[in-house]
Design an enzyme around this catalytic site. Structure first.
Site, PDB file in Angstrom:
ATOM      1  N   GLY A   1       0.822  -1.202   0.000  1.00 51.53           N
ATOM      2  CA  GLY A   1       0.000   0.000   0.000  1.00 51.53           C
ATOM      3  C   GLY A   1       0.854   1.250   0.000  1.00 51.53           C
ATOM      4  O   GLY A   1       1.861   1.323   0.712  1.00 51.53           O
TER       5      GLY A   1
ATOM      6  N   ILE B   1       0.384   6.404   5.010  1.00 49.42           N
ATOM      7  CA  ILE B   1       1.012   5.562   6.032  1.00 49.42           C
ATOM      8  C   ILE B   1       2.088   4.679   5.417  1.00 49.42           C
ATOM      9  O   ILE B   1       3.220   4.600   5.922  1.00 49.42           O
ATOM     10  CB  ILE B   1      -0.048   4.709   6.754  1.00 49.42           C
ATOM     11  CG1 ILE B   1      -0.972   5.603   7.577  1.00 49.42           C
ATOM     12  CG2 ILE B   1       0.609   3.664   7.649  1.00 49.42           C
ATOM     13  CD1 ILE B   1      -2.138   4.869   8.211  1.00 49.42           C
TER      14      ILE B   1
ATOM     15  N   ASP C   1     -12.625   9.368  12.231  1.00 48.64           N
ATOM     16  CA  ASP C   1     -12.318   8.230  11.360  1.00 48.64           C
ATOM     17  C   ASP C   1     -13.428   7.197  11.289  1.00 48.64           C
ATOM     18  O   ASP C   1     -13.343   6.263  10.494  1.00 48.64           O
ATOM     19  CB  ASP C   1     -11.022   7.552  11.815  1.00 48.64           C
ATOM     20  CG  ASP C   1      -9.786   8.344  11.436  1.00 48.64           C
ATOM     21  OD1 ASP C   1      -9.943   9.426  10.839  1.00 48.64           O
ATOM     22  OD2 ASP C   1      -8.667   7.894  11.735  1.00 48.64           O
TER      23      ASP C   1
ATOM     24  N   ALA D   1      -6.537  13.807  11.058  1.00 49.67           N
ATOM     25  CA  ALA D   1      -6.762  14.325  12.404  1.00 49.67           C
ATOM     26  C   ALA D   1      -7.368  15.720  12.385  1.00 49.67           C
ATOM     27  O   ALA D   1      -8.287  16.024  13.160  1.00 49.67           O
ATOM     28  CB  ALA D   1      -5.441  14.337  13.177  1.00 49.67           C
TER      29      ALA D   1
ATOM     30  N   HIS E   1      11.509  37.428   1.248  1.00 42.45           N
ATOM     31  CA  HIS E   1      12.709  36.862   0.622  1.00 42.45           C
ATOM     32  C   HIS E   1      13.855  36.885   1.626  1.00 42.45           C
ATOM     33  O   HIS E   1      14.032  37.861   2.346  1.00 42.45           O
ATOM     34  CB  HIS E   1      13.091  37.691  -0.608  1.00 42.45           C
ATOM     35  CG  HIS E   1      14.393  37.282  -1.219  1.00 42.45           C
ATOM     36  ND1 HIS E   1      14.515  36.192  -2.049  1.00 42.45           N
ATOM     37  CD2 HIS E   1      15.636  37.815  -1.114  1.00 42.45           C
ATOM     38  CE1 HIS E   1      15.766  36.063  -2.448  1.00 42.45           C
ATOM     39  NE2 HIS E   1      16.473  37.053  -1.881  1.00 42.45           N
TER      40      HIS E   1
END
Length: 470
Positions: free
Chosen positions: A179, A183, A310, A318, A449
């Protein structure tokens, strides 16, 4: 007699504990119920401790390449136990910080497993036995856990979840990462920087597939240059473990399955919501693939029952959970009579995403492809790190910033970055989207800058052929 509250929050992750704090700020008597550790997965096993690991790997990488900065260093070694110990110390410090916040805000904390009983009642089972509390409203913030491979569940020995990968008993010699979402890529980057031979397998045709295609392509080339093997359009068909090794059958996109040997594997194929065993079955709410369906403020459709984080539809981040928690808490306060609070619904198009690999990636809004699919005629700007003086001075000249605008209105549709510290830079564009800024306003903004942020300006200028330093 059961304890009575205006609000009970089930789960204390970055959605749950933030919702509880906001509720008490609005005068609600609030309780929070947590079965494991205050702070939830994010503070204890996710966002924060993984960044501590990645920081150690980053420092190790710089030390090994000290010569690039005119410095001499020798005998550089990584102490895995010390790296993990530091990460766990960071998590412990933040866990204690959440406990302090609960006490400071007068939030009643119950440690134990909570189960909905209906009519605002919640049964808590913990070390001190069982008790029932009641609330006028309940927010479900139970989070999620790593999804297992059906044919090779994590065993903590050879096949790891993110938890196992954060507290390894030994350094892998050859690591398979299954995957390539945030993560998977973060752990691939960490272990590669620590000197491990890493292979990433992704079923789709590109890594970090939710990101803009140009970001995916650049990251793949960068990780391969660092020595990571990446197999896209490939699948792991089986895994067999032995005492000190594992064998994985991997089928590439255009060939036959072949066996490969590794010391360990990390499974990072997504998450599964923690919505079983908490009494949801009798509440009459809509579920899809285990995720609780909600409206833009977190209402589930059942009276007095809300959900965030979740355990509801993504993105599973989060900061998205925290925003949902605030929206839900404010909506509850308003329903309980506070007419001075005005909750704002979640705008999913302004949620930034960050991946802390090396190089970092960050984005907000629509990719170029999705903007076109949505019917926009687009202006696209692109500016490379090599054109920025601060990036060159830092020795971080790898990367680019891409901006996508609606050609007719000038609306900022999306921004996509890869390179050093882009996870800090992305908030500038996120604020721009929230304020509905246009390319003209961004072009007229003065950027300091020398900074990396100047590239944000140059990318906008580039969308109109006006880039100055390339």
């Amino acid at each position: 007699m059961a304890d009575k509250f205006d609000l009970i929050v089930l789960g204390s992750g970055p959605g749950g504990y933030v919702a509880a704090i906001r509720a008490t700020q609005l005068g609600l008597r609030t309780a929070i119920v947590e079965r494991e550790l205050l702070g939830g997965i994010c503070l204890n096993w996710g966002c924060i401790p993984t960044k501590a690991l990645l920081r150690s790997a980053e420092i190790f990488h710089y030390m090994q390449n000290a010569g690039d900065y005119g410095l001499k260093a020798s005998g550089i070694e990584a102490d895995l136990d010390a790296v993990v110990k530091r990460s766990r110390g960071v998590a412990r410090q933040l866990n204690q910080g959440v406990a302090h916040l609960m006490k400071k805000n007068g939030i009643t904390v119950f440690m134990g497993k909570g189960e909905l009983q209906g009519s605002g009642r919640l049964q808590i089972s913990g070390q001190d036995g069982s008790q029932e509390i009641t609330g006028k409203h309940i927010i479900i913030a139970t989070g999620a856990r790593a999804r297992d491979l059906p044919f090779a569940p994590a065993d903590g020995e050879r096949i790891w979840t993110y938890r196992d990968a954060m507290t390894p008993r030994e350094m892998p010699s050859k690591l398979l990462v299954i995957g390539s979402g945030a993560i998977g890529i973060e752990f691939a980057s960490f272990y590669n920087d620590m000197g491990v031979d890493v292979t990433v397998v992704e079923m789709l045709d590109r890594i970090v597939p939710v990101e803009d295609a140009e970001i995916s392509s650049f990251l793949k080339k960068s990780l391969e240059k660092q020595g990571i093997e990446i197999l896209t359009g490939a699948g792991v068909e089986s895994i067999e473990t032995a005492e000190d090794t594992l064998r994985a059958s991997i089928k590439p996109a255009d060939g036959e399955a072949a066996e490969h040997e590794f010391s360990h594997a990390i499974v990072a194929i997504g998450i599964q919501p923690n919505t079983e065993g908490i009494g949801l079955e009798e509440q009459g709410i809509t579920m899809e693939r285990g995720f609780i369906q909600i409206d833009e403020f977190g209402r589930t459709g059942a009276e007095g029952l809300w959900a965030i984080g979740d355990c509801v539809p993504g993105p599973w981040l989060a900061h998205k959970a925290s925003h949902e928690g605030i929206a839900a808490a404010e909506s509850i306060a308003r329903e309980l009579g506070n007419e001075e609070v005005h909750p704002h619904p979640l705008n999913r198009n302004t949620i930034p995403a960050c991946t802390y690999c090396h190089p970092q990636i960050a984005s907000v809004g629509l990719t170029e492809a999705k903007a076109k699919d949505a019917g926009h005629d687009v202006n696209v700007g692109n500016f490379p790190f090599i054109g920025n003086g601060k990036a060159i001075a830092l020795g971080e000249a790898e990367g680019f910033i891409k901006t996508v605008f609606d050609a007719s209105t000038g609306e900022l549709l999306g921004a996509h970055m890869i390179g050093a510290e882009v996870t800090e830079l992305i908030q500038g564009y996120t604020i721009g989207k929230e304020l509905e800024t246009t390319e003209a306003e961004l072009m007229n903004t003065i950027f300091p800058h020398p900074t990396l942020s100047e590239m944000m300006h140059e990318s906008v200028l580039s969308a109109h052929g006006r880039a100055l330093h390339i």
